[in-house]
Write a protein that holds these residues in place. Structure first.
Motif, PDB file in Angstrom:
ATOM      1  N   ARG A 107      19.927 -30.252 -36.267  1.00 49.81           N
ATOM      2  CA  ARG A 107      18.584 -29.869 -36.722  1.00 49.81           C
ATOM      3  C   ARG A 107      18.186 -28.517 -36.152  1.00 49.81           C
ATOM      4  O   ARG A 107      17.668 -27.640 -36.861  1.00 49.81           O
ATOM      5  N   GLY A 108      18.443 -28.335 -34.857  1.00 46.83           N
ATOM      6  CA  GLY A 108      18.101 -27.063 -34.236  1.00 46.83           C
ATOM      7  C   GLY A 108      18.889 -25.906 -34.844  1.00 46.83           C
ATOM      8  O   GLY A 108      18.328 -24.829 -35.103  1.00 46.83           O
ATOM      9  N   LEU A 109      20.171 -26.121 -35.092  1.00 43.46           N
ATOM     10  CA  LEU A 109      20.996 -25.083 -35.710  1.00 43.46           C
ATOM     11  C   LEU A 109      20.527 -24.785 -37.139  1.00 43.46           C
ATOM     12  O   LEU A 109      20.505 -23.631 -37.571  1.00 43.46           O
ATOM     13  N   ALA A 110      20.156 -25.830 -37.852  1.00 45.78           N
ATOM     14  CA  ALA A 110      19.701 -25.643 -39.227  1.00 45.78           C
ATOM     15  C   ALA A 110      18.474 -24.741 -39.269  1.00 45.78           C
ATOM     16  O   ALA A 110      18.373 -23.821 -40.098  1.00 45.78           O
ATOM     17  N   GLU A 111      17.557 -24.998 -38.369  1.00 49.10           N
ATOM     18  CA  GLU A 111      16.336 -24.180 -38.350  1.00 49.10           C
ATOM     19  C   GLU A 111      16.648 -22.734 -38.007  1.00 49.10           C
ATOM     20  O   GLU A 111      16.125 -21.803 -38.634  1.00 49.10           O
TER      21      GLU A 111
END
Length: 544
Positions: A477-481
């Motif tokens: 999720r953090g990488l996606a953002e």
């Protein structure tokens, strides 16, 4: 009837039938117990319809406290196929249709070619009683008789006035023997056959014309070991083996009048017949018999090679036999008895997609240890390379099988049969997995290659293998953002040009690099089985 000295020339050194009656005593079984048999011929591979019939025969015997045996009907040795015995030896135990009665039981031997002396005794008894006679007609003479019958527009066959040796005088028989002419032994059908009625255990009351043909009982004396035809052999064997119920294909219904005549002529109590409709194959809007020549699924080799779990196959076949069982839970259906009166008179349709659904449900309910053991047994025979990898995996194999199977409300149904394991679980094995190293691979769903490369580089650099399931996905999720994916679908719909995709596309990058597919079980569980080093190697491949 022929004199004794002439009978001695026709069938010398023949034991009295009483000897075989005493050697094959009546069975000591409880009231209502059924004695059934499966009687395949080694003239080709075992048809799944044979398994279907044998399964029913064995179950009816076992549930009634009776006995079930296998008898190899190999009197047609000209058509025997090499390797049939080995095929039967693999197939019978695999499908659970091997005999419950051992080869040392007093009612053997269980191979008809080993019973020729027995048959000769009963053929002689039929000669002595006038129910049989020697026939010296040649093939050319038979062909000529057929031509004359066709011209006269009468029933074809060897009967009445057309049976030229039926009432031959002893002197004529003696002259033929002196000349060394080969002969067969034929049954003497009743002089004026009419109509007959009999009760079939599946179809109820059946009426038919009685038999009028003088069929061959014992094949040509020119053969090294003259063997009987099916008609005589099955009558003698079913009597001496004390069979009470014969399940066989409905193509034999037309032979019942002859068979009942034979039982009567031999002085036997007739057996009860249950004629099973053949398994069918759908073809457009019509259906036809499942064919050995046309349909691979007709052969039991197909079912074994594909690796359908036997329990699922049995459940499916029992549902074809009695439709009330088809939709019951597996254990409940297995506890319910089969009932002959519930068999259909028309053949049931073999529906492989339906079987696949049943099989997937069946495997989904199996413990991981059972899946492992049966998968290994299948792979040992059909996929040795996979078998070696599975064994080298050790206890991790159970973890692979149990991904998404424990601590979840979902029931995985991706194993339909053992042959799909390589395709659907092969990504767990580095030896079988091809790295996805092209950032422009179409499986990344159109995400720009430079974004795929940057995303996977950052994932590898910051990967934490020790986080639990929510924490594992927080990494993604953090990488996606950070890499321009929308975390909220509403935001993406409002301005799709502002993002490279949603969390679906971001997670798919990791999924494809780990498994090679856009669909898989839970990524965190897959990563746990693969180990951190392998995760980093795979996810880092598109970054170069």
């Amino acid at each position: 009837m022929l004199p004794a000295d002439l009978l001695d020339r026709l069938l010398p050194d023949t034991a009295p039938t009483q000897q075989w009656e005493e050697a094959n005593p009546p069975r000591d079984l409880p009231a209502g117990a059924e004695v059934t048999r499966f009687a395949p011929s080694p003239t080709g591979f075992l048809h799944i319809g044979g398994v279907y019939t044998a399964m029913v025969a064995k179950e009816l015997a076992e549930r009634s406290g009776g006995s079930y045996f296998v008898r190899i009907e190999d009197t047609d040795q000209a058509r025997a196929i090499e390797g049939s015995d080995e095929h039967f030896a693999r197939a019978f135990p695999h499908f659970g249709i091997d005999p419950t009665e051992g080869p040392d039981a007093p009612w053997g031997p269980y191979r008809q070619s080993e019973r020729s002396e027995i048959y000769r005794s009963f053929v002689r008894a039929l000669l002595e009683s006038g129910h049989a006679y020697p026939d010296f007609v040649t093939k050319d003479e038979l062909a000529a008789i057929t031509e004359r019958q066709q011209a006269a527009k009468v029933d074809l066959g060897y009967w009445g006035e057309w049976a030229v040796w039926r009432d031959a005088e002893p002197e004529r028989v003696t002259a033929a023997l002196d000349e060394g002419l080969p002969f067969t032994i034929r049954f003497r059908a009743p002089d004026a056959p009419g109509r007959i009625a009999f009760d079939d255990a599946i179809r109820g009351r059946i009426e038919a014309d009685d038999n009028r043909n003088d069929v061959v009982l014992l094949k040509s004396s020119a053969e090294p070991l003259p063997l009987p035809t099916y008609h005589l052999a099955h009558a003698v064997d079913d009597h001496l083996m004390r069979v009470t119920l014969v399940l066989r294909g409905d193509e034999w219904i037309s032979s019942v009048p002859l068979h009942l005549q034979l039982f009567d002529a031999l002085g036997f109590e007739p057996v009860r017949y249950a004629h099973v409709a053949p398994l069918m194959k759908g073809e457009g809007k019509s259906r036809r018999k499942l064919s050995k020549r046309k349909d691979p699924e007709a052969s039991v080799d197909f079912w074994m090679a594909e690796g359908y779990p036997v329990g699922a196959v049995r459940h499916y076949l029992r549902g074809l036999a009695n439709s009330r069982l088809a939709d019951l839970p597996f254990e409940e259906a297995a506890a319910e008895p089969l009932r002959l009166e519930e068999f259909g008179a028309s053949g049931p349709l073999v529906d492989i997609p339906k079987l696949d659904d049943i099989s997937a449900d069946y495997v989904a309910q199996m413990p991981a240890t059972d899946i492992r053991d049966r998968l290994l047994a299948w792979a040992d025979e059909h996929d040795p390379e996979l078998a070696g990898l599975l064994r080298a995996t050790g206890d991790d194999l159970l973890a692979i099988i149990d991904v998404d199977r424990v601590d979840t409300d979902r029931v995985r149904k991706d194993i339909v049969k053992w042959s799909v394991f390589r395709e659907r679980y092969g990504f767990f094995f580095p030896e079988l997995f091809a790295l996805v190293d092209d950032p422009a691979d179409e499986r990344f769903l159109g995400v720009p290659p430079e974004v795929v490369a940057a995303f996977t580089t950052d994932f590898v650099a910051g990967y934490d293998p020790d986080t639990a399931s929510p924490g594992w996905f927080d990494q993604v999720r953090g990488l996606a953002e950070r890499h321009g994916f929308a975390l909220d679908r509403k935001a993406y719909k409002a301005d799709p040009d502002a993002f490279h995709g949603t969390m679906r596309e971001a997670s798919n990058i990791v999924r494809v690099t780990l498994t090679g597919s856009g669909q898989s079980p839970s990524l965190d569980q897959i990563a746990g089985v693969l180990g951190a080093d392998e995760v980093r190697r795979r996810v880092g491949a598109p970054a170069g």
